[in-house]
Enzyme design. Structure first.
Site, PDB file in Angstrom:
ATOM      1  N   ARG A  23      16.643   3.161  14.349  1.00 14.18           N
ATOM      2  CA  ARG A  23      15.417   2.540  13.844  1.00 14.18           C
ATOM      3  C   ARG A  23      15.549   1.028  13.655  1.00 14.18           C
ATOM      4  O   ARG A  23      14.552   0.321  13.617  1.00 14.18           O
ATOM      5  CB  ARG A  23      15.015   3.174  12.513  1.00 14.18           C
ATOM      6  N   THR A  44      -3.782  -2.352 -21.659  1.00 16.87           N
ATOM      7  CA  THR A  44      -3.360  -0.969 -21.874  1.00 16.87           C
ATOM      8  C   THR A  44      -4.460   0.063 -21.610  1.00 16.87           C
ATOM      9  O   THR A  44      -4.193   1.086 -20.972  1.00 16.87           O
ATOM     10  CB  THR A  44      -2.803  -0.791 -23.295  1.00 16.87           C
ATOM     11  N   GLU A  47       7.940   6.638   0.816  1.00 18.43           N
ATOM     12  CA  GLU A  47       7.634   6.239   2.193  1.00 18.43           C
ATOM     13  C   GLU A  47       8.185   7.243   3.199  1.00 18.43           C
ATOM     14  O   GLU A  47       9.213   7.889   2.983  1.00 18.43           O
ATOM     15  CB  GLU A  47       8.222   4.851   2.466  1.00 18.43           C
ATOM     16  N   ARG A  74      -4.545  -9.619  -3.309  1.00 26.13           N
ATOM     17  CA  ARG A  74      -4.589  -9.220  -1.900  1.00 26.13           C
ATOM     18  C   ARG A  74      -5.993  -9.102  -1.324  1.00 26.13           C
ATOM     19  O   ARG A  74      -6.148  -9.098  -0.093  1.00 26.13           O
ATOM     20  CB  ARG A  74      -3.837  -7.893  -1.723  1.00 26.13           C
TER      21      ARG A  74
END
Length: 301
Positions: free
Chosen positions: A196, A89, A120, A223
């Site tokens: 698209r 937290t 986005e 990542r």
């Protein structure tokens, strides 16, 4: 050029018009504000805004106001304690908002981290640029023979040239057809939201991504790891460098306990105890699966 002339002008205007503030400021992060860090061939990451610093983490943990009488080393020790014992937290008191330009296939992997706010670029309202991610030759690799999610040997010679040509030709052809299908200037054709669908997954998109520090650390742990896919790892590494300047004490604890640390199962702890007692323990006698044992030996030998 990863940024448009309009975006560059906006950055210049923002940097030339600093505003006085009473909020907490992290000097290390101030140097990153608005500046784009290039990633891949056409991508970038840049900091749009941030909130909090190392002191904000400590303040939340102590539920107090002001710097008080605690010394910097006490603050660092508390942050390390919070990280070590998985108290999340206080780290949520810090937030960062990033502007990211990235290939669509990287974005689809990235969006699996659902603990952020995302907006986005919309290909329903706007026309995407003719920009595609084309890997450098050293990143063209065959499928791994031991890892269904990984890469194996790097392609060489004629095979590498053939694959690169296919990637470039398919990308260009798809965009040509995209342009041909679009309804423009009153002409017949497809709506943008339909046209698209013919674009490949290596076309570039952009988004604003806002996340708190706790969930950002989770993103970076996965990542920025050496086993992560290269194309998302380079984004994570660029962000990690910014976070290191933003919250150095918290990042140091994260680097030590999360990136450099190891989580052990009960079986793994028992094997270590048996080894320390002088016993030779095999995989069959450990109670671990072959995969678990392989990972265990990768760390402890």
């Amino acid at each position: 050029m990863p940024l448009t002339p309009e975006q560059l002008a906006d950055i210049d205007a923002s940097r030339q018009n600093p505003q006085p503030t009473l909020r907490a400021v992290a000097p290390g992060m101030e140097q990153h504000l608005y500046t784009a860090q290039p990633v891949l061939d056409h991508g970038f990451v840049r900091v749009i805004d941030y909130m909090g610093d190392d002191a904000a983490i400590v303040q939340a943990a102590r539920v107090s106001y002001g710097a008080g009488t605690k010394k910097a080393r006490d603050d660092s020790g508390l942050i390390r304690y919070l990280m070590r014992h998985w108290h999340s937290t206080p780290f949520e008191m810090c937030e960062i908002k990033l502007h990211v330009k990235l290939p669509v296939f990287v974005a689809r992997q990235w969006i699996r981290h659902r603990t952020a706010n995302v907006n986005e670029y919309s290909a329903r309202y706007s026309i995407l640029d003719r920009e595609f991610y084309i890997p450098a030759p050293e990143h063209l690799a065959a499928q791994s023979t031991v890892n269904n999610q990984g890469r194996g040997e790097v392609l060489q010679g004629a095979e590498a040239a053939r694959v690169l040509e296919v990637l470039k030709a398919d990308s260009a052809r798809a965009y040509d057809h995209y342009e041909e299908m679009l309804s423009q200037e009153g002409q017949a054709g497809l709506a943008r939201e339909l046209a698209r669908m013919n674009l490949p997954a290596n076309v570039y998109t952009q988004w604003y991504w806002k996340v708190d520090l706790h969930n950002l650390f989770h993103f970076l742990r996965l990542r920025a790891d050496a086993h992560a896919q290269f194309e998302i790892r380079v984004y994570a590494e660029a962000i990690a460098e910014m976070v290191k300047d933003w919250v150095p004490a918290a990042y140091g604890a994260f680097e030590d306990y999360r990136m450099g640390g190891v989580n052990l199962s009960g079986k793994a702890v028992e094997v270590l105890k048996r080894r320390l007692a002088g016993e030779t323990v095999t995989q069959e006698a450990s109670g671990m699966s072959k995969g678990e044992w392989r990972e265990f030996e990768g760390v402890f030998g």
